[in-house]
Design an enzyme around this catalytic site. Structure first.
Site: not given
Length: 493
Positions: A244, A289-290, A310
């Site tokens: 993450d 998704g960046w 999220d």
């Protein structure tokens, strides 16, 4: 208006809690018939592993217990437990190992072909399992993890291919050891023991970290300790890593390099660390998704990548994530999956305070149907020890789950998009198609499906997947009444 909404929300929660504690009042929304007592093999028809990596694979099969498992042409190096259906061992040489699985009980037997592909690809079908975050947040502990694992077995989800038990944030000790290795905190007294216990049940073990200095919850992360952490995970028997972005944003800004290569770099570093380990670890990229992760995620061996921020248990959150998935279908394939985030059914809370999902039953059918059409990873986010009959039925319909686990690995395409409804079509390995007919309006409505508009044959046989019911042959098209925010999920041939 805000007070009215708050009272309405409170009333819904109180009613839902009362109904949950009484007698599964959601039973009236169950569409799927009870499973047959005869044996039926479920789950994926293929499993990927690297040469010499440990194999732990549970043959998923429903039916009256006890079940007996046999595997014809089981390759040398593997063995199967005839009473549990757990295949273990290792295979040295690359190749496709084809075998025939038979599951039997006092009422009959069921056979199916199964292939283990030994090579460089993991995650040949999307991961199915449980993650602690949407349920417990940072209050996760070993007992809660084992409780969910036990429920996955006792509630029969393991019989339908659910296998990963993943600890999210909150497991890490406050400081690293003197040699730089990471340790769990007091909530997880023995990670290796927990992993061994999960593996003995035929389940797999997942864990969480970040490429930054701290996780999103403020715990120790993997920055400049990537190889050490990967080795530690492997020594514990970890099978899955959720990685993450979190605090890596501060590292990224401090370095001053805003190129795509600099953004991708932390995931490349962990990719290399994982590849040096003696066991396979499914690599789940989480950076919301960046930078169009779907375009480069496979290049860093990402088995899945988050496509959005999220999720939460609201229709607004669900539709917001939904709206971003349509263009992504070209990037999904065996071993590499678009991930629209975890499932928000059952008892959730992100803390010690759990509540029933705020999605209506129809919205939950839409949620599960869409995720399966998308070939998305399916990670349950609720307290599985409190699964009610309705939620269990959502998660154990073998025909619906088979869409997600279809070995062709094609994500559904959005073919029809109107203001009040959408139609998505998924090509399947056997030449048939799955169709999701979604009603986005606030009222039930009849929706017409034109086969020609979907580029399908003029006459098709239709099966209702949630009800497991053949509806007959339909020429030129199909009309169906769909509840508000609901779905009609069909398979046509």
């Amino acid at each position: 208006m805000k007070s009215l909404k708050l009272l309405s929300s409170l009333a819904f929660t109180l009613i839902a809690c009362a109904s949950f504690s009484q007698s599964d009042s959601l039973d009236k929304y169950i569409l799927t018939p009870p499973p047959s007592p005869k044996p039926h093999i479920n789950g994926a028809e293929v499993f990927g592993v690297r040469p010499n990596s440990p194999v732990i694979y549970k043959i998923a099969a429903s039916g009256q217990k006890p079940l007996h498992y046999e595997v014809k042409n089981l390759p040398q190096g593997l063995s199967v437990d005839a009473s549990t259906g757990v295949i273990t061992g290792a295979l040295k040489n690359a190749g496709d190992y084809k075998m025939e699985v038979t599951v039997s009980n006092a009422l009959g037997k069921n056979k199916r072909n199964f292939t283990i592909k030994v090579g460089n690809q993991l995650g040949l079908t999307p991961a199915m399992g449980w993650n602690s975050w949407n349920c417990w947040g940072l209050s996760v502990n070993a007992d809660r993890v084992k409780s969910s694992a036990r429920a996955m077995i006792d509630k029969g989800l393991i019989d339908y291919g659910w296998s990963y038990i993943n600890i999210d944030d909150g497991w890490e000790a406050a400081q690293r050891n003197a040699d730089g290795t990471i340790s769990p905190n007091e909530k997880f007294p023995d990670m290796k023991s927990l992993s061994d216990w999960l593996h003995a049940q035929g389940l797999k073990f997942g864990i969480y970290s970040s490429p930054g200095t701290r996780t999103c919850g403020g715990f120790l992360a993997s920055y400049q300790h990537e190889l050490q952490d990967a080795a530690t995970y492997a020594s514990w028997g970890v099978d899955y890593l959720k990685y993450d972005w979190c605090s890596y944003d501060s590292v990224y800004r401090a370095e001053g390099d805003t190129t795509d290569a600099a953004f991708i770099k932390p995931y490349t570093i962990m990719q290399k660390a994982l590849l040096q380990q003696p066991r396979d670890i499914y690599y789940s990229l989480c950076q919301y998704g960046w930078r169009d992760v779907w375009k480069w995620g496979a290049n860093v061996n990402g088995n899945s990548w988050r496509t959005t921020g999220d999720i939460n248990d609201s229709w607004g959150s669900l539709t917001s994530i939904w709206s971003r998935q349509a263009p992504l279908y070209p990037y999904a394939s065996p071993g590499h999956w678009n991930d629209p985030d975890m499932l928000v059914v059952g008892m959730l809370g992100w803390s010690d305070n759990l509540h029933p999902t705020k999605l209506t039953p129809d919205e939950q059918y839409t949620h599960i149907s869409l995720w399966c059409l998308l070939s998305a990873p399916l990670l349950i986010g609720c307290d599985m020890s409190k699964l009610d009959n309705f939620t269990t039925s959502l998660l154990t319909n073998d025909e619906v789950l088979a869409l997600d686990q279809d070995i062709l690995g094609k994500q559904a395409q959005q073919i029809i998009k109107k203001d009040d409804y959408q139609i998505w079509v998924k090509q399947l390995e056997d030449g048939t198609h799955a169709i999701g007919i979604f009603n986005l309006s606030k009222e039930a409505k009849t929706i017409h499906v034109d086969w020609k508009e979907l580029n399908l044959s003029e006459t098709l046989t239709v099966r209702d997947l949630w009800r497991k019911k053949d509806l007959g042959k339909f020429k030129k098209g199909f009309d169906t009444k769909v509840n508000s925010h609901g779905v009609e999920l069909i398979k046509v041939k």
